[in-house]
Motif scaffolding. Structure first.
Motif, PDB file in Angstrom:
ATOM      1  N   THR A  51     -48.989  -1.598  69.734  1.00  0.00           N
ATOM      2  CA  THR A  51     -49.700  -2.655  68.832  1.00  0.00           C
ATOM      3  C   THR A  51     -50.826  -1.707  67.901  1.00  0.00           C
ATOM      4  OG1 THR A  51     -51.350  -3.167  70.517  1.00  0.00           O
ATOM      5  CG2 THR A  51     -49.270  -4.661  69.830  1.00  0.00           C
ATOM      6  N   TYR A  52     -51.399  -0.648  68.686  1.00  0.00           N
ATOM      7  CA  TYR A  52     -52.098   0.229  68.012  1.00  0.00           C
ATOM      8  C   TYR A  52     -51.633   0.913  66.535  1.00  0.00           C
ATOM      9  CZ  TYR A  52     -55.873  -0.303  71.512  1.00  0.00           C
ATOM     10  OH  TYR A  52     -56.827  -0.742  72.370  1.00  0.00           O
ATOM     11  N   SER A  53     -50.363   0.814  66.604  1.00  0.00           N
ATOM     12  CA  SER A  53     -49.638   1.729  65.559  1.00  0.00           C
ATOM     13  C   SER A  53     -50.194   1.648  64.055  1.00  0.00           C
ATOM     14  CB  SER A  53     -48.001   1.324  65.558  1.00  0.00           C
ATOM     15  OG  SER A  53     -47.238   2.146  64.490  1.00  0.00           O
ATOM     16  N   ALA A  54     -50.450   2.621  63.408  1.00  0.00           N
ATOM     17  CA  ALA A  54     -51.025   2.595  62.103  1.00  0.00           C
ATOM     18  C   ALA A  54     -49.802   2.366  61.093  1.00  0.00           C
ATOM     19  CB  ALA A  54     -51.685   3.673  61.635  1.00  0.00           C
ATOM     20  N   ILE A  55     -48.419   2.328  61.664  1.00  0.00           N
ATOM     21  CA  ILE A  55     -47.417   2.363  61.041  1.00  0.00           C
ATOM     22  C   ILE A  55     -47.058   0.790  60.945  1.00  0.00           C
ATOM     23  CG2 ILE A  55     -45.041   3.068  60.743  1.00  0.00           C
ATOM     24  CD1 ILE A  55     -46.810   5.082  60.129  1.00  0.00           C
ATOM     25  N   PRO A  56     -46.352   0.156  59.947  1.00  0.00           N
ATOM     26  CA  PRO A  56     -46.192  -1.219  60.094  1.00  0.00           C
ATOM     27  C   PRO A  56     -45.163  -1.444  61.338  1.00  0.00           C
ATOM     28  CG  PRO A  56     -46.096  -0.358  57.699  1.00  0.00           C
ATOM     29  CD  PRO A  56     -46.423   0.717  58.637  1.00  0.00           C
ATOM     30  N   THR A  57     -45.391  -2.470  61.847  1.00  0.00           N
ATOM     31  CA  THR A  57     -44.517  -2.995  63.053  1.00  0.00           C
ATOM     32  C   THR A  57     -43.268  -3.098  62.427  1.00  0.00           C
ATOM     33  OG1 THR A  57     -46.749  -4.213  64.055  1.00  0.00           O
ATOM     34  CG2 THR A  57     -44.470  -4.691  64.924  1.00  0.00           C
ATOM     35  N   GLN A  58     -42.879  -3.493  61.441  1.00  0.00           N
ATOM     36  CA  GLN A  58     -41.435  -3.967  60.987  1.00  0.00           C
ATOM     37  C   GLN A  58     -40.841  -2.689  61.130  1.00  0.00           C
ATOM     38  OE1 GLN A  58     -44.256  -5.177  59.603  1.00  0.00           O
ATOM     39  NE2 GLN A  58     -44.212  -7.227  58.989  1.00  0.00           N
ATOM     40  N   PHE A  59     -41.551  -1.539  60.359  1.00  0.00           N
ATOM     41  CA  PHE A  59     -40.791  -0.233  60.278  1.00  0.00           C
ATOM     42  C   PHE A  59     -40.547   0.154  61.744  1.00  0.00           C
ATOM     43  CE2 PHE A  59     -40.981   4.351  60.391  1.00  0.00           C
ATOM     44  CZ  PHE A  59     -40.196   4.524  59.439  1.00  0.00           C
ATOM     45  N   ILE A  60     -41.419  -0.104  62.903  1.00  0.00           N
ATOM     46  CA  ILE A  60     -41.177   0.535  64.055  1.00  0.00           C
ATOM     47  C   ILE A  60     -39.746  -0.026  64.637  1.00  0.00           C
ATOM     48  CG2 ILE A  60     -42.129   0.486  66.392  1.00  0.00           C
ATOM     49  CD1 ILE A  60     -43.699   2.270  64.791  1.00  0.00           C
ATOM     50  N   PHE A  61     -39.781  -1.385  64.508  1.00  0.00           N
ATOM     51  CA  PHE A  61     -38.525  -2.263  65.156  1.00  0.00           C
ATOM     52  C   PHE A  61     -37.473  -1.631  64.291  1.00  0.00           C
ATOM     53  CE2 PHE A  61     -41.825  -4.262  67.358  1.00  0.00           C
ATOM     54  CZ  PHE A  61     -41.134  -4.867  68.753  1.00  0.00           C
ATOM     55  N   ALA A  62     -37.342  -1.525  63.090  1.00  0.00           N
ATOM     56  CA  ALA A  62     -36.169  -1.187  62.289  1.00  0.00           C
ATOM     57  C   ALA A  62     -35.690   0.423  62.527  1.00  0.00           C
ATOM     58  CB  ALA A  62     -36.507  -1.266  60.750  1.00  0.00           C
ATOM     59  N   ASN A  63     -36.655   1.145  63.183  1.00  0.00           N
ATOM     60  CA  ASN A  63     -36.137   2.615  63.534  1.00  0.00           C
ATOM     61  C   ASN A  63     -36.513   2.993  64.901  1.00  0.00           C
ATOM     62  OD1 ASN A  63     -35.868   3.811  60.464  1.00  0.00           O
ATOM     63  ND2 ASN A  63     -37.644   2.566  60.454  1.00  0.00           N
ATOM     64  N   LEU A  64     -36.321   1.912  65.945  1.00  0.00           N
ATOM     65  CA  LEU A  64     -36.300   2.334  67.303  1.00  0.00           C
ATOM     66  C   LEU A  64     -35.559   3.387  67.886  1.00  0.00           C
ATOM     67  CD1 LEU A  64     -36.813  -1.354  68.734  1.00  0.00           C
ATOM     68  CD2 LEU A  64     -38.520   0.076  68.324  1.00  0.00           C
ATOM     69  N   THR A  65     -34.279   3.382  67.366  1.00  0.00           N
ATOM     70  CA  THR A  65     -33.391   4.530  67.904  1.00  0.00           C
ATOM     71  C   THR A  65     -34.215   6.041  67.797  1.00  0.00           C
ATOM     72  OG1 THR A  65     -31.695   3.205  67.827  1.00  0.00           O
ATOM     73  CG2 THR A  65     -31.223   5.438  67.838  1.00  0.00           C
ATOM     74  N   THR A  66     -34.512   6.211  66.384  1.00  0.00           N
ATOM     75  CA  THR A  66     -35.036   7.293  66.050  1.00  0.00           C
ATOM     76  C   THR A  66     -36.398   7.642  66.797  1.00  0.00           C
ATOM     77  OG1 THR A  66     -33.851   7.356  63.947  1.00  0.00           O
ATOM     78  CG2 THR A  66     -35.749   8.704  64.335  1.00  0.00           C
ATOM     79  N   LEU A  67     -37.193   6.648  66.499  1.00  0.00           N
ATOM     80  CA  LEU A  67     -38.524   6.837  67.283  1.00  0.00           C
ATOM     81  C   LEU A  67     -38.799   7.191  68.702  1.00  0.00           C
ATOM     82  CD1 LEU A  67     -40.249   4.287  64.985  1.00  0.00           C
ATOM     83  CD2 LEU A  67     -40.394   6.602  64.618  1.00  0.00           C
ATOM     84  N   MET A  68     -37.837   6.591  69.480  1.00  0.00           N
ATOM     85  CA  MET A  68     -37.647   6.706  70.994  1.00  0.00           C
ATOM     86  C   MET A  68     -37.027   8.228  71.354  1.00  0.00           C
ATOM     87  SD  MET A  68     -36.469   3.027  72.033  1.00  0.00           S
ATOM     88  CE  MET A  68     -36.454   3.425  73.828  1.00  0.00           C
ATOM     89  N   GLU A  69     -36.522   9.092  70.428  1.00  0.00           N
ATOM     90  CA  GLU A  69     -36.005  10.321  70.605  1.00  0.00           C
ATOM     91  C   GLU A  69     -37.264  11.260  71.210  1.00  0.00           C
ATOM     92  OE1 GLU A  69     -34.130  11.868  67.203  1.00  0.00           O
ATOM     93  OE2 GLU A  69     -32.626  10.424  67.166  1.00  0.00           O
ATOM     94  N   PRO A  70     -36.868  12.332  71.613  1.00  0.00           N
ATOM     95  CA  PRO A  70     -38.105  13.272  72.311  1.00  0.00           C
ATOM     96  C   PRO A  70     -38.820  13.507  71.020  1.00  0.00           C
ATOM     97  CG  PRO A  70     -36.004  13.668  73.396  1.00  0.00           C
ATOM     98  CD  PRO A  70     -35.555  12.645  72.254  1.00  0.00           C
ATOM     99  N   SER A  71     -40.057  13.827  71.363  1.00  0.00           N
ATOM    100  CA  SER A  71     -41.399  14.238  70.343  1.00  0.00           C
ATOM    101  C   SER A  71     -41.655  13.261  69.444  1.00  0.00           C
ATOM    102  CB  SER A  71     -40.686  15.682  69.824  1.00  0.00           C
ATOM    103  OG  SER A  71     -39.911  15.376  68.643  1.00  0.00           O
ATOM    104  N   PHE A  72     -40.757  11.990  69.468  1.00  0.00           N
ATOM    105  CA  PHE A  72     -41.165  11.051  68.554  1.00  0.00           C
ATOM    106  C   PHE A  72     -42.129  10.073  69.118  1.00  0.00           C
ATOM    107  CE2 PHE A  72     -37.730  12.847  66.070  1.00  0.00           C
ATOM    108  CZ  PHE A  72     -37.978  11.985  64.625  1.00  0.00           C
ATOM    109  N   PRO A  73     -43.066   9.362  68.417  1.00  0.00           N
ATOM    110  CA  PRO A  73     -44.084   8.606  68.967  1.00  0.00           C
ATOM    111  C   PRO A  73     -43.658   7.479  70.121  1.00  0.00           C
ATOM    112  CG  PRO A  73     -44.040   8.444  66.653  1.00  0.00           C
ATOM    113  CD  PRO A  73     -42.993   9.367  66.926  1.00  0.00           C
ATOM    114  N   LEU A  74     -42.465   6.875  70.290  1.00  0.00           N
ATOM    115  CA  LEU A  74     -41.921   6.056  71.099  1.00  0.00           C
ATOM    116  C   LEU A  74     -41.205   6.878  72.434  1.00  0.00           C
ATOM    117  CD1 LEU A  74     -43.126   4.197  69.189  1.00  0.00           C
ATOM    118  CD2 LEU A  74     -41.397   2.346  69.889  1.00  0.00           C
ATOM    119  N   GLU A  75     -41.230   7.872  72.453  1.00  0.00           N
ATOM    120  CA  GLU A  75     -40.497   8.751  73.435  1.00  0.00           C
ATOM    121  C   GLU A  75     -41.368   8.521  74.742  1.00  0.00           C
ATOM    122  OE1 GLU A  75     -40.133  13.131  75.322  1.00  0.00           O
ATOM    123  OE2 GLU A  75     -41.508  12.994  73.728  1.00  0.00           O
TER     124      GLU A  75
END
Length: 370
Positions: A67-91
């Motif tokens: 929830t602390y993300s400065a990036i819009p939540t909608q973008f986070i959920f729309a790009n979960l696969t990429t954002l969970m990759e190594p070195s990305f924010p949701l790793e």
């Protein structure tokens, strides 16, 4: 009772020295030194929380942190696969793999963000509130004057209450939407720091008036991390009565509260007890060096605890030996914040390639500067 030992000092690895040198967020260790006191009770192996509870809290904590993300939540959920990759924010934030965004919102007071998401695999509807992330929100944190709660049963921290009122209706709308659209087996309300306090206020209202959301007998779990005090003794007594009423009506497991503190976090010591504030949780948890302990009710107001030596851990260096406000559940929220900042910069930059390539360039740039 086992003899209390002073906190062990660890020799930091090179990676840990870099980690602490890179800190940018407020970790409130200095508040812990000034205001936090050690409980006379020493935690030991008999106070260990179960592995099941520790895993559960760590999983829910992922939502409180994002929830602390400065990036819009909608973008986070729309790009979960990429954002969970190594070195990305949701790793490492594996619980988002199947998560669905139900509602994202920003409160009217100080633009406090939150969201409601659904996990199909566990059938959990999760409401998460951000903690303090801006100077404007911090101004409300220090407004510690008491305000009479509408129940007439106690008083609340006026600043936290104002933040809650600004986001309450949006959160309730999100819960209603989630209950309507999904098969919900559990409602979870969570937050870190001030977000934990907002979570407590929301649950208090839901317990006071069942008509607010059609939750019925669906189990409710409150999960907060590093939350400050926000209500007086009278309100805490009322809180306990409401929990007891729900358990009497729907069963013992119909409502469960988890409040976690960690080593060297001064926030749970705020506001000071001298101002009349108390914690809600009857038996909170204490996280230190990878271990989770359950605190006895008599010590619930303490923020620090001695623990007995554990022979199994003598040769194990904890990941975050200095503790602090942003190191719950064995994760480094500072790292998450840095990566979100790099992502924000990458998305705003103009140039060749897409935002993913520009983000990887940011990672490479900062890796060279170590």
């Amino acid at each position: 009772m086992a003899r209390a030992n002073p906190p062990r000092r660890y020799v930091l690895t090179e990676e840990q020295r870099h980690m602490y040198a890179s800190e940018k967020l407020m970790n409130f260790r200095w508040i812990a030194k000034i205001l936090a006191t050690y409980s006379p009770y020493t935690l030991s192996s008999k106070d260990f929380a179960s592995e099941e509870i520790q895993t559960y809290l760590s999983e829910i904590g992922q939502f409180a942190e994002v929830t602390y993300s400065a990036i819009p939540t909608q973008f986070i959920f729309a790009n979960l696969t990429t954002l969970m990759e190594p070195s990305f924010p949701l790793e490492g934030y594996h619980c988002f793999r199947d998560a669905v965004l139900v509602s994202a919102f920003i409160g009217e007071t100080a633009h406090l963000p939150g969201f409601v998401s659904y996990r199909p695999q566990t059938k959990q509807l999760i409401v998460a509130f951000s903690g303090t992330a801006t100077a404007m929100q911090a101004l409300y944190d220090v407004r510690a004057l008491q305000h009479r709660h509408r129940s007439g049963r106690g008083r609340v921290h006026s600043g936290f209450w104002k933040l809650y009122k600004g986001i309450k209706s949006l959160a309730l709308d999100g819960i209603r939407k989630g209950l309507t659209e999904h098969d919900v087996a559990e409602l979870v309300i969570t937050g870190h720091s001030m977000g934990g306090t907002v979570s407590q206020f929301l649950l208090l209202d839901i317990l006071r008036d069942e008509k607010l959301v059609p939750v019925g007998s669906i189990p409710i779990k409150l999960v907060v991390f590093g939350a400050p005090r926000s209500g007086t003794a009278g309100l805490v007594k009322y809180w306990k009565e409401l929990l007891a009423e729900r358990r009497k009506k729907y069963g013992e497991t119909s409502i469960v509260e988890y409040s976690v503190k960690t080593y060297n976090d001064g926030v749970p010591s705020l506001p000071p007890q001298a101002l009349g504030y108390r914690h809600y949780a009857e038996s909170p948890f204490y996280f230190v060096h990878g271990r989770l302990y359950q605190v006895p009710p008599a010590s619930r107001e303490y923020a620090l605890f001695h623990v007995t030596p554990d022979l199994e851990d003598e040769n194990i260096l904890p990941d975050h030996p200095r503790g602090g406000h942003n190191y719950y559940n064995g994760r480094d929220m500072e790292k998450f914040a840095r990566r979100i900042l790099w992502l924000d910069k990458a998305m705003k930059m103009e140039g060749d390639g897409d935002w993913k390539e520009r983000y990887r360039a940011q990672v490479a740039k900062h890796s060279k500067s170590k």
